[in-house]
Design a protein around this motif. Structure first.
Motif, mmCIF file in Angstrom:
data_model
loop_
_atom_site.group_PDB
_atom_site.id
_atom_site.type_symbol
_atom_site.label_atom_id
_atom_site.label_comp_id
_atom_site.label_asym_id
_atom_site.label_seq_id
_atom_site.Cartn_x
_atom_site.Cartn_y
_atom_site.Cartn_z
ATOM 1 N N GLY A 1 28.726 22.489 -3.293
ATOM 2 C CA GLY A 1 28.421 23.905 -3.520
ATOM 3 C C GLY A 1 29.227 24.832 -2.626
ATOM 4 O O GLY A 1 28.759 25.917 -2.259
ATOM 5 N N LYS B 1 23.746 15.383 -5.412
ATOM 6 C CA LYS B 1 23.878 16.689 -4.789
ATOM 7 C C LYS B 1 25.339 17.030 -4.589
ATOM 8 O O LYS B 1 26.116 16.215 -4.085
ATOM 9 C CB LYS B 1 23.136 16.694 -3.448
ATOM 10 N N VAL C 1 21.086 25.117 -3.823
ATOM 11 C CA VAL C 1 21.630 23.770 -3.896
ATOM 12 C C VAL C 1 21.937 23.449 -5.352
ATOM 13 O O VAL C 1 21.140 23.751 -6.250
ATOM 14 C CB VAL C 1 20.648 22.727 -3.325
ATOM 15 N N TRP D 1 22.937 20.452 -8.138
ATOM 16 C CA TRP D 1 22.879 19.023 -8.425
ATOM 17 C C TRP D 1 23.589 18.754 -9.749
ATOM 18 O O TRP D 1 23.693 19.635 -10.604
ATOM 19 C CB TRP D 1 21.432 18.543 -8.539
#
Length: 332
Positions: free
Chosen positions: A141, A138, A125, A127
């Motif tokens: 991606g 977030k 993930v 951020w």
């Protein structure tokens, strides 16, 4: 006569005023609203001191700004080369935090979950912060595959960033973004260095942290059980890499000071330097020293200012690596 006037006024009022019983008040037009997104939960500065030995990841986007993640869970910022520190926040939950800031405000964070056996899969993930890690958002991606373990995030500007993905069964690749972390693409696998062939089963190239200087991207990698470290260069922004150099015996960490000057910082008498992008290496005189028998992690913010950390302790150089002094580890 007066009665007639009063009667006329009453009749006039009845013809001009609406009857509340027969004329309903129109309903207000509904107004569409969008609920504000819930803020991302973050850590809070902690008064609890961090005990050493521990571990720290340093990120130096300039000669004055340096960031540090200590103990894997607490983030600190310094605007004066580490003389003073302020604790900042990280998004929750914290899982294997890896930071890359471009200045004192903007940065990316890579978190990776538990890896499947042999790094067959690992969810990553990304951020982003634009307010000095006061808040985090977030990112999608898009393009990051589950395959391989992800780590070693780096970034030099607001749009470009890189990290490596590795597995015991395949040569490493380097992921790159050109839109600030929204979308990502993987490079072709790192090529075998001269005279060595990947064979899987652990004997594959496992890459370290990339470093970019414009369109030039550098990354080092090694085979499991082999002390040699091989270096690779990309001239197309990280899409493909070519072999550049090898250090037969790695006695310490290698830091990319500039695109052509690289330092291997090790125990006294073992440090080396290249000033031609790895074409040749020579001995380098430095007073760097440490008690721990493991290689430090070394980063440079510019051609003069750099930092080395091992087991949570931090040293700083302001003359390109020749002389080093200890500075306080934030949070301790």
């Amino acid at each position: 006569m007066r009665a007639l006037v009063v009667l006329a006024l009453v009749l006039a009022a009845c013809t001009t005023q609406p009857n509340a019983a027969t004329s309903p008040t129109p309903s207000p037009t509904p107004v569409a609203t969008t609920a504000a997104p819930s803020p991302t939960p973050t850590t809070s500065p902690s008064p609890s001191p961090i005990a050493l030995p521990s571990f720290a990841q340093l990120n130096a986007p300039s000669g004055t700004v340096v960031w540090a993640v200590v103990q894997g869970q607490r983030l600190f910022h310094s605007g004066d080369r580490g003389d003073t520190w302020q604790e900042r926040t990280l998004p929750l939950p914290i899982i294997s935090a890896d930071i890359a800031f471009t200045n004192d405000q903007n940065g990316l964070l890579l978190t990776a979950g538990s890896a499947a056996t042999q790094c067959q899969a690992q969810l990553a993930v990304v951020w982003r912060t634009t307010d000095a890690a006061a808040t985090w958002r977030k990112l999608p991606g898009t393009g990051i595959a589950d395959y391989m373990c992800k780590r070693y995030l780096s970034s030099s500007d607001a749009t470009h960033a890189f990290f490596t993905a590795s597995s015991p069964n395949a040569d490493s690749v380097v992921y790159r973004t050109t839109d600030g972390g929204q979308t990502w693409a993987a490079s072709t696998p790192l090529p075998d260095p001269p005279g060595v062939t990947s064979s899987g089963g652990g004997f594959v190239l496992s890459a370290g942290r990339p470093r970019d200087f414009g369109s030039i991207v550098l990354v080092d990698a090694g085979f499991g059980g082999d002390r040699a470290r091989h270096f690779f260069r990309s001239t197309d922004g990280g899409a493909t890499f070519r072999y550049a150099s090898t250090i037969p015996t790695l006695e310490g960490a290698v830091a990319y000071v500039t695109a052509t000057r690289w330092l291997q910082i090790g125990t006294p008498g073992t440090s080396k330097e290249t000033t031609d992008g790895g074409a040749s290496w020579h001995a380098y005189t430095t007073d760097y020293g440490q008690a721990a028998p493991i290689a430090p992690d070394v980063v440079f913010g510019d051609a003069s200012v750099g930092y080395a950390t091992v087991r949570g302790e931090i040293q700083r150089t302001t003359d390109g690596g020749a002389h080093w002094t200890a500075i306080k580890t934030p949070g301790t």
